[in-house]
Motif scaffolding. Structure first.
Motif, PDB file in Angstrom:
ATOM      1  N   LEU A  35      -0.924   5.904  16.668  1.00 33.76           N
ATOM      2  CA  LEU A  35      -0.479   5.060  15.561  1.00 33.76           C
ATOM      3  C   LEU A  35      -0.817   3.598  15.844  1.00 33.76           C
ATOM      4  CD1 LEU A  35       3.091   6.541  14.924  1.00 33.76           C
ATOM      5  CD2 LEU A  35       1.104   6.751  13.398  1.00 33.76           C
ATOM      6  N   THR A  36      -1.299   2.894  14.847  1.00 36.39           N
ATOM      7  CA  THR A  36      -1.481   1.448  14.972  1.00 36.39           C
ATOM      8  C   THR A  36      -0.136   0.776  14.709  1.00 36.39           C
ATOM      9  OG1 THR A  36      -1.996   1.133  12.626  1.00 36.39           O
ATOM     10  CG2 THR A  36      -3.847   1.643  14.120  1.00 36.39           C
ATOM     11  N   GLN A  37      -0.030  -0.461  15.124  1.00 39.59           N
ATOM     12  CA  GLN A  37       1.204  -1.201  14.850  1.00 39.59           C
ATOM     13  C   GLN A  37       1.392  -1.372  13.346  1.00 39.59           C
ATOM     14  OE1 GLN A  37       0.603  -4.740  17.244  1.00 39.59           O
ATOM     15  NE2 GLN A  37       1.681  -3.843  18.994  1.00 39.59           N
ATOM     16  N   ARG A  38       0.312  -1.538  12.621  1.00 36.29           N
ATOM     17  CA  ARG A  38       0.393  -1.650  11.162  1.00 36.29           C
ATOM     18  C   ARG A  38       0.990  -0.385  10.557  1.00 36.29           C
ATOM     19  NH1 ARG A  38       1.208  -5.271   7.724  1.00 36.29           N
ATOM     20  NH2 ARG A  38       2.883  -3.782   7.304  1.00 36.29           N
ATOM     21  N   ALA A  39       0.535   0.766  11.046  1.00 32.86           N
ATOM     22  CA  ALA A  39       1.055   2.035  10.536  1.00 32.86           C
ATOM     23  C   ALA A  39       2.543   2.181  10.862  1.00 32.86           C
ATOM     24  CB  ALA A  39       0.265   3.198  11.131  1.00 32.86           C
ATOM     25  N   VAL A  40       2.958   1.718  12.033  1.00 28.83           N
ATOM     26  CA  VAL A  40       4.370   1.811  12.418  1.00 28.83           C
ATOM     27  C   VAL A  40       5.235   0.956  11.503  1.00 28.83           C
ATOM     28  CG1 VAL A  40       6.032   1.301  14.245  1.00 28.83           C
ATOM     29  CG2 VAL A  40       3.837   2.369  14.806  1.00 28.83           C
ATOM     30  N   VAL A  41       4.761  -0.244  11.190  1.00 23.81           N
ATOM     31  CA  VAL A  41       5.497  -1.124  10.267  1.00 23.81           C
ATOM     32  C   VAL A  41       5.730  -0.406   8.935  1.00 23.81           C
ATOM     33  CG1 VAL A  41       5.335  -3.238   8.898  1.00 23.81           C
ATOM     34  CG2 VAL A  41       4.742  -3.271  11.331  1.00 23.81           C
ATOM     35  N   ASP A  42       4.703   0.255   8.417  1.00 22.14           N
ATOM     36  CA  ASP A  42       4.811   0.965   7.139  1.00 22.14           C
ATOM     37  C   ASP A  42       5.773   2.155   7.242  1.00 22.14           C
ATOM     38  OD1 ASP A  42       2.996  -0.803   6.081  1.00 22.14           O
ATOM     39  OD2 ASP A  42       1.265   0.507   6.390  1.00 22.14           O
ATOM     40  N   LEU A  43       5.718   2.896   8.355  1.00 25.12           N
ATOM     41  CA  LEU A  43       6.581   4.060   8.528  1.00 25.12           C
ATOM     42  C   LEU A  43       8.054   3.662   8.680  1.00 25.12           C
ATOM     43  CD1 LEU A  43       4.344   6.195  10.917  1.00 25.12           C
ATOM     44  CD2 LEU A  43       4.979   6.764   8.555  1.00 25.12           C
ATOM     45  N   LEU A  44       8.296   2.543   9.340  1.00 22.98           N
ATOM     46  CA  LEU A  44       9.670   2.065   9.486  1.00 22.98           C
ATOM     47  C   LEU A  44      10.287   1.732   8.130  1.00 22.98           C
ATOM     48  CD1 LEU A  44       9.373  -0.270  12.614  1.00 22.98           C
ATOM     49  CD2 LEU A  44      10.701   1.840  12.467  1.00 22.98           C
ATOM     50  N   LEU A  45       9.487   1.107   7.267  1.00 19.17           N
ATOM     51  CA  LEU A  45       9.975   0.759   5.939  1.00 19.17           C
ATOM     52  C   LEU A  45      10.150   2.010   5.082  1.00 19.17           C
ATOM     53  CD1 LEU A  45      10.733  -1.423   3.902  1.00 19.17           C
ATOM     54  CD2 LEU A  45       8.293  -1.596   3.299  1.00 19.17           C
ATOM     55  N   GLN A  46       9.201   2.928   5.177  1.00 18.73           N
ATOM     56  CA  GLN A  46       9.217   4.122   4.331  1.00 18.73           C
ATOM     57  C   GLN A  46      10.339   5.088   4.693  1.00 18.73           C
ATOM     58  OE1 GLN A  46       5.484   6.211   4.393  1.00 18.73           O
ATOM     59  NE2 GLN A  46       6.252   7.958   3.207  1.00 18.73           N
ATOM     60  N   HIS A  47      10.564   5.309   5.983  1.00 20.60           N
ATOM     61  CA  HIS A  47      11.514   6.343   6.407  1.00 20.60           C
ATOM     62  C   HIS A  47      12.859   5.810   6.894  1.00 20.60           C
ATOM     63  CE1 HIS A  47       8.547   9.517   5.985  1.00 20.60           C
ATOM     64  NE2 HIS A  47       7.674   8.794   6.686  1.00 20.60           N
ATOM     65  N   HIS A  48      12.926   4.516   7.227  1.00 29.85           N
ATOM     66  CA  HIS A  48      14.176   3.973   7.775  1.00 29.85           C
ATOM     67  C   HIS A  48      14.648   2.713   7.055  1.00 29.85           C
ATOM     68  CE1 HIS A  48      14.292   6.685  11.286  1.00 29.85           C
ATOM     69  NE2 HIS A  48      12.976   6.627  11.223  1.00 29.85           N
ATOM     70  N   ASP A  49      13.876   2.304   6.049  1.00 30.52           N
ATOM     71  CA  ASP A  49      14.226   1.101   5.286  1.00 30.52           C
ATOM     72  C   ASP A  49      14.431  -0.107   6.205  1.00 30.52           C
ATOM     73  OD1 ASP A  49      14.616  -0.230   2.891  1.00 30.52           O
ATOM     74  OD2 ASP A  49      16.800  -0.001   2.973  1.00 30.52           O
ATOM     75  N   ILE A  50      13.593  -0.205   7.226  1.00 31.00           N
ATOM     76  CA  ILE A  50      13.636  -1.331   8.166  1.00 31.00           C
ATOM     77  C   ILE A  50      12.381  -2.168   7.981  1.00 31.00           C
ATOM     78  CG2 ILE A  50      13.536  -1.992  10.601  1.00 31.00           C
ATOM     79  CD1 ILE A  50      15.226   0.404  11.262  1.00 31.00           C
ATOM     80  N   ARG A  51      12.591  -3.443   7.679  1.00 27.89           N
ATOM     81  CA  ARG A  51      11.473  -4.371   7.505  1.00 27.89           C
ATOM     82  C   ARG A  51      11.205  -5.113   8.812  1.00 27.89           C
ATOM     83  NH1 ARG A  51      10.018  -5.212   2.256  1.00 27.89           N
ATOM     84  NH2 ARG A  51      11.443  -4.341   0.675  1.00 27.89           N
ATOM     85  N   THR A  52       9.996  -5.004   9.284  1.00 23.44           N
ATOM     86  CA  THR A  52       9.594  -5.755  10.472  1.00 23.44           C
ATOM     87  C   THR A  52       8.121  -6.103  10.314  1.00 23.44           C
ATOM     88  OG1 THR A  52       9.597  -5.769  12.890  1.00 23.44           O
ATOM     89  CG2 THR A  52       8.972  -3.700  11.823  1.00 23.44           C
ATOM     90  N   ASN A  53       7.497  -6.587  11.356  1.00 22.16           N
ATOM     91  CA  ASN A  53       6.081  -6.969  11.245  1.00 22.16           C
ATOM     92  C   ASN A  53       5.362  -6.682  12.559  1.00 22.16           C
ATOM     93  OD1 ASN A  53       6.572  -9.325  12.998  1.00 22.16           O
ATOM     94  ND2 ASN A  53       7.627 -10.162  11.191  1.00 22.16           N
ATOM     95  N   ILE A  54       4.047  -6.820  12.521  1.00 23.20           N
ATOM     96  CA  ILE A  54       3.227  -6.519  13.697  1.00 23.20           C
ATOM     97  C   ILE A  54       3.569  -7.443  14.860  1.00 23.20           C
ATOM     98  CG2 ILE A  54       0.866  -6.558  14.577  1.00 23.20           C
ATOM     99  CD1 ILE A  54      -0.082  -5.609  11.849  1.00 23.20           C
ATOM    100  N   SER A  55       3.858  -8.699  14.565  1.00 25.37           N
ATOM    101  CA  SER A  55       4.182  -9.661  15.618  1.00 25.37           C
ATOM    102  C   SER A  55       5.428  -9.229  16.389  1.00 25.37           C
ATOM    103  CB  SER A  55       4.399 -11.055  15.018  1.00 25.37           C
ATOM    104  OG  SER A  55       4.782 -11.973  16.014  1.00 25.37           O
ATOM    105  N   THR A  56       6.442  -8.758  15.668  1.00 30.30           N
ATOM    106  CA  THR A  56       7.674  -8.304  16.321  1.00 30.30           C
ATOM    107  C   THR A  56       7.399  -7.104  17.211  1.00 30.30           C
ATOM    108  OG1 THR A  56       9.103  -9.121  14.543  1.00 30.30           O
ATOM    109  CG2 THR A  56       9.979  -7.367  15.930  1.00 30.30           C
ATOM    110  N   LEU A  57       6.635  -6.130  16.691  1.00 28.74           N
ATOM    111  CA  LEU A  57       6.308  -4.949  17.498  1.00 28.74           C
ATOM    112  C   LEU A  57       5.523  -5.340  18.746  1.00 28.74           C
ATOM    113  CD1 LEU A  57       5.308  -2.251  14.852  1.00 28.74           C
ATOM    114  CD2 LEU A  57       7.476  -2.520  16.066  1.00 28.74           C
ATOM    115  N   SER A  58       4.592  -6.265  18.597  1.00 28.64           N
ATOM    116  CA  SER A  58       3.793  -6.718  19.736  1.00 28.64           C
ATOM    117  C   SER A  58       4.679  -7.383  20.793  1.00 28.64           C
ATOM    118  CB  SER A  58       2.713  -7.686  19.260  1.00 28.64           C
ATOM    119  OG  SER A  58       1.941  -8.151  20.350  1.00 28.64           O
ATOM    120  N   ASN A  59       5.623  -8.219  20.331  1.00 32.57           N
ATOM    121  CA  ASN A  59       6.530  -8.881  21.271  1.00 32.57           C
ATOM    122  C   ASN A  59       7.424  -7.882  21.994  1.00 32.57           C
ATOM    123  OD1 ASN A  59       5.597 -11.475  20.791  1.00 32.57           O
ATOM    124  ND2 ASN A  59       7.065 -11.870  19.156  1.00 32.57           N
TER     125      ASN A  59
END
Length: 297
Positions: free
Chosen positions: A29-53
């Motif tokens: 999974l790319t970080q971009r894909a993870v951001v989308d999956l978090l929003l779709q399945h868990h209603d959690i908004r985040t971004n690539i920068s946060t995942l990278s950190n």
């Protein structure tokens, strides 16, 4: 050292980040894909920068809800999930325990270039510490007079007030050592450091006192030809919650922090080889006692 990098804010956070990155990559999974999956399945908004950190251990706070959601997205197996939970249950973030000591806050500019505050944070959380010193006595064993002479000589760029501040940091560190997690401290010191002019009877008596502390073992290393320690002093620290060691070497303007298994092994093997060549604890005490007699003649 090819893998040298900046020390993490929290060793636990760094370990959690590494585990999450590994789980993500196993799912391809790319970080971009993870951001989308978090929003779709868990209603959690985040971004690539946060995942990278998070993955790089740079995020000072790890929301439990976000970590749990990431484990779900990655389909983490029970064992991997439990490992992350165990890490999060161990608080190794100093900011989460107590405020930074006042002397650290006052001297952040002085401590910054060598990342020494990062070292101080890690030192408090290590369960075992192996410290090799070539030309000096370990900072934890220095008297105020000795520390002042060392810092003045090594840092000619500092004014007297700044030297005084760094001496205060060192003395505060010694006062707080009983609060640390350390269960074993092995100090290996070149014999020549004891023969240096700055080592007066008061400093050597202090070193003898350190030899008697139950958690500490002090050994002096006589000259025996070329050896790995000639490259410079270093410290190896072990963190049980992450089940691994890290090595730290400090220079005048920067520090080297390594945590890959291959590189750390170079330091651990070097320390072991020199430790086995050093005087025994009893021989070390006799040597120090004789040195005091010699200086008092």
């Amino acid at each position: 050292m090819p893998d040298a990098r900046k020390a993490p804010w929290s060793f636990t956070h760094s370990e959690v980040g590494s585990r999450l990155e590994e789980l993500r990559e196993r799912r391809d999974l790319t970080q971009r894909a993870v951001v989308d999956l978090l929003l779709q399945h868990h209603d959690i908004r985040t971004n690539i920068s946060t995942l990278s950190n998070i993955e790089n251990g740079k995020k000072k706070g790890l929301p439990r809800e976000l970590v749990e959601a990431l484990l779900d997205v990655y389909g983490a197996e029970p064992q991997a999930r439990q490992h992350v939970h165990d890490l999060l249950s161990v608080d190794t973030t100093p900011a989460g325990r107590t405020r930074r000591p006042a002397s650290w806050r006052r001297n952040a500019t002085l401590l910054g270039p060598t990342q020494f505050e990062s070292y101080l944070r890690m030192e408090r959380r290590a369960s075992s510490i192996d410290n090799y010193e070539r030309d000096l006595l370990p900072g934890l064993f220095q008297t105020e007079k000795y520390a002042h002479a060392v810092i003045t000589g090594m840092r000619p760029d500092l004014n007297p007030g700044q030297v005084r501040e760094l001496v205060d940091v060192r003395m505060e560190r010694q006062r707080q050592v009983d609060e640390w997690a350390v269960e074993s401290l092995r100090a290996l010191i070149d014999l020549e450091a004891v023969n240096a002019v700055a080592c007066d009877p008061t400093q050597i008596r202090r070193l003898l006192q350190e030899c008697e502390k139950p958690k500490q073992t002090v050994r002096l290393l006589p000259k025996f030809g070329f050896h790995p320690g000639m490259a410079g002093p270093f410290v190896v620290m072990y963190f049980p919650e992450a089940a691994r060691e890290v090595a730290w070497a400090e220079a005048m303007t920067h520090s080297v922090y390594v945590d890959t298994e291959a590189s750390v092994r170079l330091y651990t093997e070097a320390f072991t080889a020199m430790w086995e060549r050093a005087l025994t604890p009893t021989e070390t005490r006799i040597c120090l006692e004789n040195k005091i007699k010699e200086l008092q003649q």
